[in-house]
Scaffold this active site. Structure first.
Site, PDB file in Angstrom:
ATOM      1  N   ASP A 166       0.897  -1.143  -0.098  1.00 52.79           N
ATOM      2  CA  ASP A 166      -0.016  -0.071  -0.061  1.00 52.79           C
ATOM      3  C   ASP A 166       0.924   1.079  -0.114  1.00 52.79           C
ATOM      4  O   ASP A 166       1.861   1.201   0.868  1.00 52.79           O
ATOM      5  CB  ASP A 166      -0.836   0.008   1.205  1.00 52.79           C
ATOM      6  CG  ASP A 166      -1.853   1.158   1.163  1.00 52.79           C
ATOM      7  OD1 ASP A 166      -2.822   1.018   0.280  1.00 52.79           O
ATOM      8  OD2 ASP A 166      -1.937   1.710   2.015  1.00 52.79           O
ATOM      9  N   GLU A 220       1.497   0.127  -5.079  1.00 51.96           N
ATOM     10  CA  GLU A 220       1.115   1.671  -5.596  1.00 51.96           C
ATOM     11  C   GLU A 220       2.154   2.519  -5.701  1.00 51.96           C
ATOM     12  O   GLU A 220       2.974   2.714  -4.619  1.00 51.96           O
ATOM     13  CB  GLU A 220      -0.064   2.254  -4.810  1.00 51.96           C
ATOM     14  CG  GLU A 220      -1.266   1.248  -4.568  1.00 51.96           C
ATOM     15  CD  GLU A 220      -2.333   1.892  -3.600  1.00 51.96           C
ATOM     16  OE1 GLU A 220      -3.274   2.118  -3.839  1.00 51.96           O
ATOM     17  OE2 GLU A 220      -1.780   2.379  -2.379  1.00 51.96           O
TER      18      GLU A 220
END
Ligand code: CA
Length: 649
Positions: free
Chosen positions: A329, A358
């Site tokens: 994340d 990400e």
């Protein structure tokens, strides 16, 4: 508190041992933690994970390298513990051990667990599925609660929303398979679970309350979330049940990817990091926590013991739980050096482990932008995958404007970016535009998707941006989106239920008038089951759509030409037919053995094209069907659809 020189601390006190936390040695138990600036550390032992039942508090002994140590002459399996750190003779609040690998209810106290007692039957006999090329993976993102909490899952009520729901065989909704049956039927290779590490905001002690969270509110990075177990008060229960889930998926050839959230702490000042060694684990500027995560703070992966913390934690999940990969994340909050070191360390354990994240942050970081794992620095960590927001937005339209259209809904401007996505975002001699969408070092780096837990589902996005079209037309757009994501080079990624038009209905506030946009939830991180739960009757209703996704996945698996792992292969084996800006995209995939022609037609009208010389067969029509009939010459690609032809051997 005091000025810290982090470089000096790292130089002086970096500890490279693998024994931080608890070690059980037959008839004794050793606790070890790291706090070089602390003046005293106490261990507090408890009978239970919560409540007034302290057994004793004992001072720990200081060793070299900032270590604190205590050895208890008993096997403490089943006991609970916390630490109290003292700095300049001032005691900080009691805290759970940041290295705790098990915990009591709500993650307040660490639990001493002999992990040998947590393995389900046959745990050692089950093998991990093979995945030698990341492009062989088809990833399916699932939330543990969403997949089974609705009664349409057909799962026994006592397992709904729990790890064990995914271990139940033959669950059905009417005539269609659900949960594990569904995963097997669809043909995906990996399940990516939204965070299953312990998170903060669901009260595990009160399962009867309606509570929901995605889980991006991390509390204990090495412990499992209790609300997914059938008994959160028993530290071993969640461990055993999660292992059961991993084992059941492995038995069915499906790998398990964890979504890890090392980029921030939910509690900031009140986090276990701050209560163990204030200031060390988070980034600051001008005496304040910086907020690169958008959640109030960001961790400092560049500090050696934070870096080691992340690496040790990942290794633990792989070794103890046989995890097959990690999704990071807000990975751009981690520094590039850490990201590459993680890849090196994972390679040592198993080079097949998937690793991607990400390539963006949730706010502004004080770190130099060229040091962080942003997508625009992708070449510096080419062995780590990144979510391909370029293909996402070109397929369906930008995520920040709900009305924005993409290729499938007729946006001509999306063509160039889309072609970059089709080649796996690597350089290709036939492409010259949309250079920003050419960012991958190898196709294995491009995680291609058009729907994830964030933002509107693909279906809801189409309902808003193509609202004047009929449902039948929108279904065609959805199917064409799936064809693009699944038949492009790179690694395809789908969200749970995308294959039967998942929708996230939003509950309107009192007095709120419904409009095109507000009837759908675009950020459902803490929305009720009404919004988040998967309704399996939709699979029955839109079975045709599901069957199409399934056919695309099977087609992808049928030939390595859809899964090229090197950019030179894409360069040689993929060729576009049309070099102009016509939206009707056709490309060939070929090597000495096989040859395919893939056509994407976003126009309402049918399009025709001439097959290359030879005999061909339609191996995937607009409904995913294959035909034995020999074909040559001029063929049709129906409006808003994809067709794939294969040369007959
Ligand atoms: Ca929790």
């Amino acid at each position: 508190m005091y000025k810290l020189n982090f470089n000096w601390i790292d130089k002086q006190y970096y500890y490279d041992g693998d024994d931080l936390g608890v070690t059980i040695l037959e008839d004794k138990t050793v606790f070890k933690t790291w706090a070089p600036m602390a003046t005293c550390v106490y261990i507090n032992l408890y009978l239970d994970g919560t409540g007034d039942n302290r057994i004793e508090s004992l001072p720990m002994e200081k060793l070299d390298k900032g270590l604190w140590y205590i050895e208890l002459l008993r096997n403490c399996d089943g006991e609970f513990y916390t630490y109290t750190f003292e700095y300049n003779h001032k005691r900080l609040e009691e805290t759970i051990d940041i290295y705790a690998k098990a915990c009591g209810v709500n993650g307040e106290r660490g639990a001493v667990v002999d992990f040998r007692t947590t393995d389900p039957k046959d745990w050692d006999k089950t093998k991990k599925p093979e995945c030698s090329n990341a492009c062989d993976a088809v990833i399916y993102e699932c939330h543990i609660r969403d997949i089974s909490i609705d009664k349409t899952s057909g799962v026994d009520p006592k397992y709904r929303g729990k790890f064990l729901a995914l271990c139940r065989p033959y669950t059905r909704c009417g005539g269609v398979g659900t949960c594990l049956e569904h995963l097997k039927e669809l043909g995906i290779t990996h399940v990516q679970l939204l965070p299953v590490e312990d998170y903060a905001t669901v009260d595990e002690a009160h399962p009867e309350k309606m509570q929901y969270n995605w889980g991006y509110d991390p509390k204990n990075y090495n412990c499992l979330e209790g609300s997914y177990s059938t008994d959160p008060t028993d530290p071993k229960c969640r461990i055993r049940e999660f292992k059961q889930l991993v084992m059941e998926l492995h038995r069915n050839g499906i790998g398990v990817i964890m979504d890890v959230v090392y980029n921030h702490t939910y509690y900031t000042e009140k986090s276990a990091f701050e209560r163990s060694f204030p200031y060390y684990y988070h980034r600051h500027k001008n005496g304040k926590f910086t907020n690169g995560s958008g959640c109030g703070n960001e961790t400092a992966s560049e500090r050696l013991m934070m870096r080691k913390y992340i690496i040790d934690s990942l290794k633990f999940w792989v070794k103890e739980y046989k995890i097959d990969g990690f999704r990071f994340d807000l990975m751009a909050l981690h520094d590039i050096e850490t990201v590459n070191l993680i890849r090196d360390e994972l390679d040592k354990l198993d080079p097949q482990l998937l690793m991607y994240g990400e390539g963006w942050t949730g706010g502004e970081s004080p770190m130099q932008a060229d040091k962080l794992a942003y997508k625009w620095n992708s070449y510096q960590f080419g062995r780590v995958g990144l979510f391909n927001d370029n293909i996402r937005d070109s397929v369906k339209g930008g995520t920040f404007n709900p009305y924005d259209k993409g290729f499938v809904s007729g946006n001509r401007n999306a063509v160039y970016t889309l072609k970059r996505g089709i080649v796996g975002s690597v350089p290709h001699h036939e492409l010259h535009d949309a250079k920003e969408a050419c960012w991958a070092f190898e196709p294995t780096q491009a995680i291609n998707y058009c729907e994830a837990h964030d933002n509107n589902t693909l279906w809801d996005k189409l309902c808003i941006s193509a609202k004047n079209d009929t449902e039948q037309t929108r279904i065609k757009m959805d199917k064409l989106s799936a064809a693009i994501v699944i038949l492009s080079q790179g690694v395809p990624f789908l969200q749970l239920g995308q294959d039967f038009l998942r929708t996230k209905p939003r509950i309107l506030k009192e007095g709120e008038e419904p409009n095109d946009v507000n009837i759908f939830e675009e950020n459902s991180y803490n929305s009720p089951d009404y919004t988040n739960a998967v309704h399996w009757d939709r699979k029955d209703k839109y079975y045709e759509v599901f069957r199409y996704y399934k056919a695309l996945i099977a087609l992808r698996k049928s030939s390595t030409l859809f899964r090229l792992s090197m950019k030179w292969e894409v360069e040689q084996k993929l060729s576009f037919w049309r070099k102009n800006d016509d939206m009707f995209i056709i490309f060939s995939l070929f090597d000495q053995n096989e040859s395919f022609v893939v056509a994407f037609n976003p126009y309402f009208e049918d399009r025709h094209f001439d097959l290359p010389q030879g005999i061909w067969q339609l191996c995937c029509d607009e409904n995913g069907r294959a035909y034995d009939r020999d074909i040559s010459g001029n063929v049709r690609c129906p409006g808003i659809s994809c067709v794939v032809y294969k040369r007959k051997q």
